[in-house]
Design a protein around this motif. Structure first.
Motif, PDB file in Angstrom:
ATOM      1  N   CYS B 312      22.130  30.357   7.338  1.00 31.65           N
ATOM      2  CA  CYS B 312      21.141  29.333   7.350  1.00 31.65           C
ATOM      3  C   CYS B 312      20.038  29.494   8.366  1.00 31.65           C
ATOM      4  O   CYS B 312      20.541  29.309   9.602  1.00 31.65           O
ATOM      5  CB  CYS B 312      21.566  27.890   7.197  1.00 31.65           C
ATOM      6  SG  CYS B 312      20.095  26.733   7.165  1.00 31.65           S
ATOM      7  N   ILE B 313      18.741  29.715   8.346  1.00 28.48           N
ATOM      8  CA  ILE B 313      17.643  29.883   9.479  1.00 28.48           C
ATOM      9  C   ILE B 313      17.221  28.341   9.709  1.00 28.48           C
ATOM     10  O   ILE B 313      15.983  28.493  10.140  1.00 28.48           O
ATOM     11  CB  ILE B 313      16.814  30.925   9.324  1.00 28.48           C
ATOM     12  CG1 ILE B 313      16.100  30.817   8.002  1.00 28.48           C
ATOM     13  CG2 ILE B 313      17.630  32.298   8.952  1.00 28.48           C
ATOM     14  CD1 ILE B 313      14.870  31.679   7.790  1.00 28.48           C
ATOM     15  N   SER B 314      17.821  27.472   9.455  1.00 27.31           N
ATOM     16  CA  SER B 314      17.216  26.183   9.533  1.00 27.31           C
ATOM     17  C   SER B 314      16.395  25.850  10.696  1.00 27.31           C
ATOM     18  O   SER B 314      15.259  25.326  11.036  1.00 27.31           O
ATOM     19  CB  SER B 314      17.709  24.851   9.164  1.00 27.31           C
ATOM     20  OG  SER B 314      18.735  24.649   9.799  1.00 27.31           O
ATOM     21  N   ILE B 317      13.173  27.344  11.010  1.00 22.37           N
ATOM     22  CA  ILE B 317      11.922  26.468  10.252  1.00 22.37           C
ATOM     23  C   ILE B 317      11.991  25.469  10.776  1.00 22.37           C
ATOM     24  O   ILE B 317      10.624  24.755  10.926  1.00 22.37           O
ATOM     25  CB  ILE B 317      12.642  26.293   8.827  1.00 22.37           C
ATOM     26  CG1 ILE B 317      12.870  27.823   8.150  1.00 22.37           C
ATOM     27  CG2 ILE B 317      12.087  25.460   7.839  1.00 22.37           C
ATOM     28  CD1 ILE B 317      13.673  27.663   6.883  1.00 22.37           C
ATOM     29  N   CYS B 327      13.542  32.799   4.251  1.00 21.03           N
ATOM     30  CA  CYS B 327      15.089  32.971   4.178  1.00 21.03           C
ATOM     31  C   CYS B 327      15.390  33.812   3.157  1.00 21.03           C
ATOM     32  O   CYS B 327      15.306  33.760   2.100  1.00 21.03           O
ATOM     33  CB  CYS B 327      15.622  31.426   4.454  1.00 21.03           C
ATOM     34  SG  CYS B 327      17.203  31.592   4.091  1.00 21.03           S
ATOM     35  N   LEU B 329      18.172  33.682   1.681  1.00 21.54           N
ATOM     36  CA  LEU B 329      18.835  32.959   0.715  1.00 21.54           C
ATOM     37  C   LEU B 329      18.105  31.867  -0.150  1.00 21.54           C
ATOM     38  O   LEU B 329      18.740  31.463  -1.189  1.00 21.54           O
ATOM     39  CB  LEU B 329      20.137  32.080   1.537  1.00 21.54           C
ATOM     40  CG  LEU B 329      21.115  32.584   2.418  1.00 21.54           C
ATOM     41  CD1 LEU B 329      21.747  31.721   3.359  1.00 21.54           C
ATOM     42  CD2 LEU B 329      21.944  33.857   1.800  1.00 21.54           C
ATOM     43  N   PHE B 330      16.846  31.812   0.346  1.00 22.77           N
ATOM     44  CA  PHE B 330      16.210  30.637  -0.314  1.00 22.77           C
ATOM     45  C   PHE B 330      16.083  30.787  -1.774  1.00 22.77           C
ATOM     46  O   PHE B 330      15.693  31.999  -2.206  1.00 22.77           O
ATOM     47  CB  PHE B 330      14.623  30.715   0.390  1.00 22.77           C
ATOM     48  CG  PHE B 330      13.793  29.977  -0.455  1.00 22.77           C
ATOM     49  CD1 PHE B 330      13.888  28.378  -0.344  1.00 22.77           C
ATOM     50  CD2 PHE B 330      12.619  30.547  -1.139  1.00 22.77           C
ATOM     51  CE1 PHE B 330      12.630  27.653  -0.996  1.00 22.77           C
ATOM     52  CE2 PHE B 330      11.803  29.490  -1.950  1.00 22.77           C
ATOM     53  CZ  PHE B 330      11.876  28.256  -1.644  1.00 22.77           C
ATOM     54  N   CYS B 334      20.813  29.681  -2.097  1.00 21.09           N
ATOM     55  CA  CYS B 334      20.564  28.358  -1.636  1.00 21.09           C
ATOM     56  C   CYS B 334      19.728  27.422  -2.627  1.00 21.09           C
ATOM     57  O   CYS B 334      18.234  27.863  -2.566  1.00 21.09           O
ATOM     58  CB  CYS B 334      20.087  28.269  -0.272  1.00 21.09           C
ATOM     59  SG  CYS B 334      19.909  26.577   0.470  1.00 21.09           S
ATOM     60  N   LEU B 340      22.695  25.192   1.216  1.00 24.85           N
ATOM     61  CA  LEU B 340      23.641  25.852   2.139  1.00 24.85           C
ATOM     62  C   LEU B 340      23.085  25.182   3.564  1.00 24.85           C
ATOM     63  O   LEU B 340      23.663  25.639   4.388  1.00 24.85           O
ATOM     64  CB  LEU B 340      23.367  27.378   2.291  1.00 24.85           C
ATOM     65  CG  LEU B 340      24.133  28.129   0.739  1.00 24.85           C
ATOM     66  CD1 LEU B 340      23.777  29.404   0.800  1.00 24.85           C
ATOM     67  CD2 LEU B 340      25.468  27.835   0.976  1.00 24.85           C
ATOM     68  N   GLY B 341      22.081  24.508   3.516  1.00 22.30           N
ATOM     69  CA  GLY B 341      21.611  23.772   4.737  1.00 22.30           C
ATOM     70  C   GLY B 341      20.850  22.704   4.479  1.00 22.30           C
ATOM     71  O   GLY B 341      20.259  22.284   3.382  1.00 22.30           O
ATOM     72  N   PRO B 343      17.866  21.270   5.208  1.00 20.20           N
ATOM     73  CA  PRO B 343      16.405  21.193   4.901  1.00 20.20           C
ATOM     74  C   PRO B 343      16.285  21.449   3.174  1.00 20.20           C
ATOM     75  O   PRO B 343      15.452  21.237   2.578  1.00 20.20           O
ATOM     76  CB  PRO B 343      15.516  22.250   5.352  1.00 20.20           C
ATOM     77  CG  PRO B 343      16.489  22.781   6.817  1.00 20.20           C
ATOM     78  CD  PRO B 343      17.967  22.460   6.280  1.00 20.20           C
ATOM     79  N   MET B 344      17.528  22.103   2.463  1.00 19.93           N
ATOM     80  CA  MET B 344      17.376  21.925   1.051  1.00 19.93           C
ATOM     81  C   MET B 344      18.157  20.668   0.478  1.00 19.93           C
ATOM     82  O   MET B 344      17.770  20.677  -0.625  1.00 19.93           O
ATOM     83  CB  MET B 344      18.237  23.181   0.715  1.00 19.93           C
ATOM     84  CG  MET B 344      18.036  23.685  -0.483  1.00 19.93           C
ATOM     85  SD  MET B 344      16.481  24.123  -1.317  1.00 19.93           S
ATOM     86  CE  MET B 344      16.421  25.723  -1.208  1.00 19.93           C
ATOM     87  N   CYS B 351      12.541  23.065   2.853  1.00 17.37           N
ATOM     88  CA  CYS B 351      13.156  24.319   2.001  1.00 17.37           C
ATOM     89  C   CYS B 351      13.068  23.599   0.541  1.00 17.37           C
ATOM     90  O   CYS B 351      12.814  24.204  -0.548  1.00 17.37           O
ATOM     91  CB  CYS B 351      14.517  24.607   2.411  1.00 17.37           C
ATOM     92  SG  CYS B 351      14.681  25.602   3.926  1.00 17.37           S
TER      93      CYS B 351
HETATM   94  S1  SF4 Z   1      18.689  25.552   3.760  1.00 20.03           S
HETATM   95 FE1  SF4 Z   1      18.743  27.146   2.325  1.00 20.03          FE
HETATM   96  S2  SF4 Z   1      16.878  28.102   2.197  1.00 20.03           S
HETATM   97 FE2  SF4 Z   1      16.767  26.520   3.954  1.00 20.03          FE
HETATM   98  S3  SF4 Z   1      17.120  28.038   5.728  1.00 20.03           S
HETATM   99 FE3  SF4 Z   1      18.974  26.958   5.268  1.00 20.03          FE
HETATM  100  S4  SF4 Z   1      19.915  28.582   3.797  1.00 20.03           S
HETATM  101 FE4  SF4 Z   1      17.742  28.985   4.060  1.00 20.03          FE
END
Ligand code: SF4
Lengths: 83, 360
Positions: B312-314, B317, B327, B329-330, B334, B340-341, B343-344, B351
């Motif tokens: 996760c690159i939150s 972000i 990201c 995974l977006f 995710c 997975l993080g 912000p989702m 996200c």
């Molecule tokens: S929350 Fe999900 S989409 Fe957002 S940065 Fe983390 S892994 Fe990627």
């Protein structure tokens, strides 16, 4: 999380020494803690977050803003019609 | 009249967009608050603004910045069978190092979602057999509510109520972002409801020191455009100062009664932000006079310094360095159903906003 919505104060009361009041949010009524707006009066609008009024809304400011922009927009559409 | 109505006027929005387009100038503006990120995307403004203007999304989502170790502490507390654990709904699905509160609830923990911290205090009075803990999360907007709940608990001598405090403060995070060598932000839209409590005065020093315009901004589409408009004017004239574009709610000195109560109950402390690391004096903790209401002191909560793991690159972000769509995974691995993080998960996470408004 920092969502706050405006509502109109309909009644005031003291609960356990704390100022509370019924606030109307477009037809839905809720008890709200008014301890942080002690000067509030019935009929005024407050911004409510997590059950607490955090500020009284300056309705005069809204009215002035509305009037000013209405004039600007009317002026623009008049000019468009003239052309 | 709905006081927000004039600020949803499409003609006015169109007019402001035209003015912005008439004099394009490249700029990177950060909206601090996750609520504003959502409003920008929901209204489609992000698509309508001139291409020269880049809006980057800030760290103003308390759910997103709460560190993993704090979530682990909350889960640990919730699993104590003497505890009735309460918090705002947003926190239930945020992943800790290997679980979340909702999973703890399904395993039998008594976890409840409440609207107001005063409801938690009322619950403590109704349930003397339980220790009621409220997880006090959020920015300066929320701190007055939790401060009053704990102050009332002391007034009423309620002994089975406590707070797990993870409040964070906005200005220190802005300083951290502006001090970073990677910083790209040229102007800020300050979070309107945080400023309703604090006033705009505390931002003046930051604007001057970093020579960066800061405009207090509301949440409706026209509010956002007014904020952006003023930020552009200040950038053009080279003014590092604060402007208030949310005058119907924000006063210079904020809400004095709320600030006094916060100062009576809390003091500043260092806090770790998920994604941003440790920021000095960026949080609130209970003063020693309120130690008997401090869940971290009452219960034995060891911190295990869980690091955020996984792809996760939150963090990037939340600093405005990457967009959710960057990201890998977006929306693939995710999604809001399988986040997975943080912000989702959060309704205010960038996200989740991108997922809801950009993938359909
Ligand atoms: S929350 Fe999900 S989409 Fe957002 S940065 Fe983390 S892994 Fe990627």
């Amino acid at each position: 999380m920092c969502l706050a919505i405006p509502g109109r104060v309909e009644s005031l009361e003291q609960q356990d020494g704390m100022l509370m009041g019924r606030v109307d949010f477009n037809g839905i009524n809720k008890m709200v803690c008014l301890a942080y707006v002690p000067e509030v009066q019935i009929g005024q609008q407050v911004m409510v977050h997590a059950g607490f009024a955090i500020q009284i809304v300056d309705e005069e400011e809204v009215r002035q803003f509305h009037q000013l922009w209405q004039q600007v927009l009317d002026h623009t559409s008049d000019r468009r019609q003239e052309r | 009249m709905d006081v927000n109505e004039p600020f949803r006027n499409p003609n006015l929005a169109e007019r402001l967009l035209k003015e912005l387009a008439a004099d394009p100038q490249p700029a990177v503006i950060m909206e601090i608050c996750g609520g504003q990120t959502h409003s920008l995307l929901a209204s489609g403004l992000d698509q309508l603004l001139p291409r020269t203007l880049e809006l980057v999304h800030g760290p103003g989502c308390p759910v997103c910045v709460t560190p993993v170790e704090m979530i682990d502490k909350a889960i640990h507390l919730a699993e104590n069978r003497h505890v009735l654990f309460t918090t705002f709904g947003d926190m239930l699905r945020v992943p800790g190092s290997n679980s979340h509160l909702l999973a703890a609830k399904s395993r039998g923990a008594d976890v409840r979602m409440l609207y107001s911290p005063l409801d938690a205090l009322a619950l403590a009075e109704q349930r003397p057999d339980k220790k009621v803990v409220f997880w006090a999360i959020g920015f300066e907007t929320t701190a007055p509510a939790t401060a009053l709940a704990v102050w009332m608990a002391r007034q009423k001598k309620v002994k089975n109520f406590s707070l797990l405090v993870s409040h964070v403060l906005v200005p220190p995070a802005m300083r951290q972002l502006l001090s970073s060598p990677q910083n790209r932000v040229q102007a800020f839209l300050a979070a309107g409801h945080v400023c309703a409590v604090t006033g705009w005065q505390p931002y003046q020093a930051i604007a001057e020191e970093f020579h960066t315009p800061i405009v207090v901004t509301g949440f409706e589409p026209v509010d956002l455009l007014l904020g952006i408009h003023r930020a552009m004017q200040l950038l053009r004239s080279g003014c590092g100062r604060v402007d208030n574009a949310y005058g119907r709610v924000v006063r210079r000195c904020g809400n004095e009664a709320a600030l006094n109560r916060i100062a009576e109950v809390y003091c500043q402390c260092d806090r770790t932000w998920r994604g941003l690391g440790l920021i000095p004096a960026s949080g609130l903790r209970l003063r020693d006079e309120f130690a008997e209401y401090d869940a971290e002191k009452i219960f034995d909560l060891q911190s295990n310094h869980a690091a955020q793991t996984g792809p996760c690159i939150s963090g990037l972000i939340l600093q405005g360095l990457k967009k959710p769509s960057d990201c890998p995974l977006f929306s693939v691995d995710c999604t809001p159903e399988h986040p997975l993080g943080a912000p989702m998960v959060s309704a205010e996470g960038a996200c989740a906003a991108y997922y809801h408004y950009k993938t359909r």
